[in-house]
Design an enzyme around this catalytic site. Structure first.
Site, PDB file in Angstrom:
ATOM      1  N   HIS A   1       0.830  -1.217   0.000  1.00 37.20           N
ATOM      2  CA  HIS A   1       0.000   0.000   0.000  1.00 37.20           C
ATOM      3  C   HIS A   1       0.863   1.266   0.000  1.00 37.20           C
ATOM      4  O   HIS A   1       0.444   2.313   0.502  1.00 37.20           O
ATOM      5  CB  HIS A   1      -0.945   0.034   1.212  1.00 37.20           C
ATOM      6  CG  HIS A   1      -1.864  -1.131   1.307  1.00 37.20           C
ATOM      7  ND1 HIS A   1      -3.121  -1.153   0.738  1.00 37.20           N
ATOM      8  CD2 HIS A   1      -1.690  -2.344   1.894  1.00 37.20           C
ATOM      9  CE1 HIS A   1      -3.700  -2.319   0.977  1.00 37.20           C
ATOM     10  NE2 HIS A   1      -2.843  -3.063   1.678  1.00 37.20           N
TER      11      HIS A   1
ATOM     12  N   SER B   1      18.001  16.512 -17.349  1.00 33.82           N
ATOM     13  CA  SER B   1      17.210  17.738 -17.402  1.00 33.82           C
ATOM     14  C   SER B   1      17.890  18.766 -18.284  1.00 33.82           C
ATOM     15  O   SER B   1      19.120  18.843 -18.340  1.00 33.82           O
ATOM     16  CB  SER B   1      17.030  18.305 -15.988  1.00 33.82           C
ATOM     17  OG  SER B   1      16.439  19.587 -16.028  1.00 33.82           O
TER      18      SER B   1
ATOM     19  N   LYS C   1      21.137  16.026 -12.963  1.00 32.87           N
ATOM     20  CA  LYS C   1      19.956  15.216 -12.693  1.00 32.87           C
ATOM     21  C   LYS C   1      20.014  13.899 -13.473  1.00 32.87           C
ATOM     22  O   LYS C   1      20.362  13.887 -14.647  1.00 32.87           O
ATOM     23  CB  LYS C   1      18.702  15.989 -13.084  1.00 32.87           C
ATOM     24  CG  LYS C   1      17.428  15.486 -12.424  1.00 32.87           C
ATOM     25  CD  LYS C   1      16.310  16.511 -12.600  1.00 32.87           C
ATOM     26  CE  LYS C   1      15.079  16.150 -11.793  1.00 32.87           C
ATOM     27  NZ  LYS C   1      14.437  14.931 -12.287  1.00 32.87           N
TER      28      LYS C   1
ATOM     29  N   GLU D   1      10.742   4.820 -17.938  1.00 33.00           N
ATOM     30  CA  GLU D   1       9.706   5.634 -18.567  1.00 33.00           C
ATOM     31  C   GLU D   1       9.374   5.122 -19.967  1.00 33.00           C
ATOM     32  O   GLU D   1       8.199   5.059 -20.364  1.00 33.00           O
ATOM     33  CB  GLU D   1      10.153   7.092 -18.602  1.00 33.00           C
ATOM     34  CG  GLU D   1      10.198   7.722 -17.215  1.00 33.00           C
ATOM     35  CD  GLU D   1      10.962   9.028 -17.170  1.00 33.00           C
ATOM     36  OE1 GLU D   1      11.414   9.490 -18.245  1.00 33.00           O
ATOM     37  OE2 GLU D   1      11.115   9.587 -16.073  1.00 33.00           O
TER      38      GLU D   1
END
Length: 459
Positions: A187, A317, A323, A330
């Site tokens: 959860h 980025s 980054k 993805e």
């Protein structure tokens, strides 16, 4: 300036580019269906070439096609299968729903090239795209046959090897991290401990089951419509034609293709493709879960979970220096979304069989081939550019285990659920350790806590 020649079909004459082997029916289709950029997959073209090769041999064996014509057709089919004529198959997916125009595209290319060979040999024989290359066939049985052959070969020879590569990587990681205890999560909340290896074993087991489901669904695709001709009755074909062509296809490919026992079903229903793609969707669903787990566990590096470290493949980025983003995850999750959409298209298209024929065949096979291609490529990319390079962040993992309130679960057998819950709530309220909270309640001594709370014994 482009040069043209005149080709003729039952509607009359039409100009065809001089340097192309296709004929009148292909030209009409290319002019009448200028819809989208999606082209008929070459996998379907190659499957049709296999069918035409098998049909020529069988028709010769049955005394219906001369040896000279058969030999010319076989030569061109072999050249087609090597990719020699790829540019000569230009048709859109969005065409007649039976795939007739692609079937005729293949017939015309084979016939025109075969006639070129015959003329160069001084032969007076001439091959007709319908009468010879399409002998004993209809688009209504050859195209669904090509759908099955293309999907089965694509899945077996492309998807399964990629899947096995990722499974192998996960097994290696599973073994390497089998004893590294981390906190489990349910959860999206802290749960009892698990090892990182155990967690990864779940990913690996998913892919193993996916492969079994894909192989099970593939057995239904081995049934072929060939021999049914126009409506399933086999009109204009020898009674043994379908079985013999299927035997040839099995011999060519090494896969146990066979003619369907009921050609009426084979022409109008594509339930086998729905079932096969359902297994592809199941794989996509599991890949979505794996990719999401990886990017969540690698989130951070300082404000996320941060238990995994993934390769930095490119700047993450355009504005934030340094980054690192989970780009392979993805890409894989976007592919999964596409597969879910393809499944909806296939299911709806397969429900549209009317009477003796389903006329949504091109869109069904286009989406099946696209799904297999995307899954193959994305699995291989994720494996090579992410999974192989996954490392554990032992310090973060240790910190999370030590701070977890759910270790209190180990006290249940000794003091009961309610007292253990009271300790956890006190630790959370006062921002202290479980051990400190346990001592404050008086339910557990420090010595008992050390004896009973051992994360390595909880996995």
């Amino acid at each position: 300036m482009e040069k043209f020649r005149l080709e003729r079909d039952t509607l009359g004459e039409i100009q065809v580019p001089m340097d192309k082997y296709w004929g009148a029916q292909t030209q009409r289709s290319s002019e009448n269906f200028q819809i989208g950029s999606e082209k008929m997959p070459l996998e379907v073209v190659y499957a049709l070439a296999l069918i035409k090769k098998a049909a020529a041999e069988v028709n010769h064996d049955l005394g219906k096609l001369s040896k000279e014509k058969m030999t010319a057709i076989l030569t061109v089919c072999d050249q087609t299968l090597k990719g020699v004529f790829d540019e000569h198959f230009p048709l859109a997916v969005w065409q007649t729903g039976s795939g007739t125009q692609t079937n005729m595209n293949v017939n015309e290319v084979i016939a025109n090239r075969a006639n070129e060979l015959l003329r160069s040999q001084g032969s007076v024989e001439r091959i007709h795209p319908n009468d010879d290359v399409n002998m004993s066939q209809s688009s209504n049985d050859t195209f669904p046959t090509a759908m099955h052959v293309a999907a089965y070969i694509k899945m077996t020879e492309n998807l399964f090897p990629a899947l096995n590569e990722l499974k192998s990587t996960l097994l290696t990681k599973e073994k390497a991290f089998m004893n590294l205890v981390k906190i489990g999560r349910t959860h999206l909340q802290d749960a009892t401990p698990i090892t990182l290896g155990q967690e990864i074993s779940g990913w690996r087991a998913m892919l193993e089951k996916n492969e079994r489901m894909l192989k099970d669904s593939g057995t239904y695709v081995l049934d072929l419509a060939i021999g049914g001709t126009a409506v399933g009755t086999g009109i204009n074909a020898h009674p043994k034609f379908g079985d013999k062509v299927a035997e040839k296809l099995a011999a060519y490919t090494g896969y146990p293709f066979k003619a369907s026992s009921n050609k009426f079903h084979a022409l109008t229903s594509h339930d086998e493709m729905v079932f096969l793609h359902g297994a592809l969707k199941a794989l996509a669903a599991d890949l979505m879960k794996i990719a999401n787990d990886v990017r969540w566990l690698a989130s951070g590096p300082r404000s996320g979970i941060g238990e995994l470290m993934i390769p930095a493949n490119e700047p993450g980025s355009s504005i934030m220096p340094g980054k690192v983003n989970p780009t392979q995850s993805e890409a894989l999750t976007m592919v999964a979304c596409q597969i879910f959409g393809n499944d909806a298209t296939i299911g709806f298209a397969a429900s549209q069989g009317n009477f003796e024929l389903n006329v949504f065949k091109p869109v069904i096979i286009y989406n099946v081939i696209q799904s297999i291609t995307l899954l193959t490529d994305s699995i291989r990319s994720f494996n090579e550019n992410c999974a192989i390079g996954i490392e554990s962040n032992k310090d973060v993992i240790k910190k999370h285990v030590e701070r977890s309130l759910m270790l209190v679960t180990a006290l249940n057998p000794y003091i009961g659920y309610e007292k253990a819950a009271e300790i956890a709530k006190l630790a959370f309220k006062e921002n202290c350790t479980l051990k400190e909270a346990a001592e404050k309640t008086g339910y557990v001594t420090p010595e008992q806590f050390d004896q009973w709370i051992k994360p390595e014994n909880m996995v």
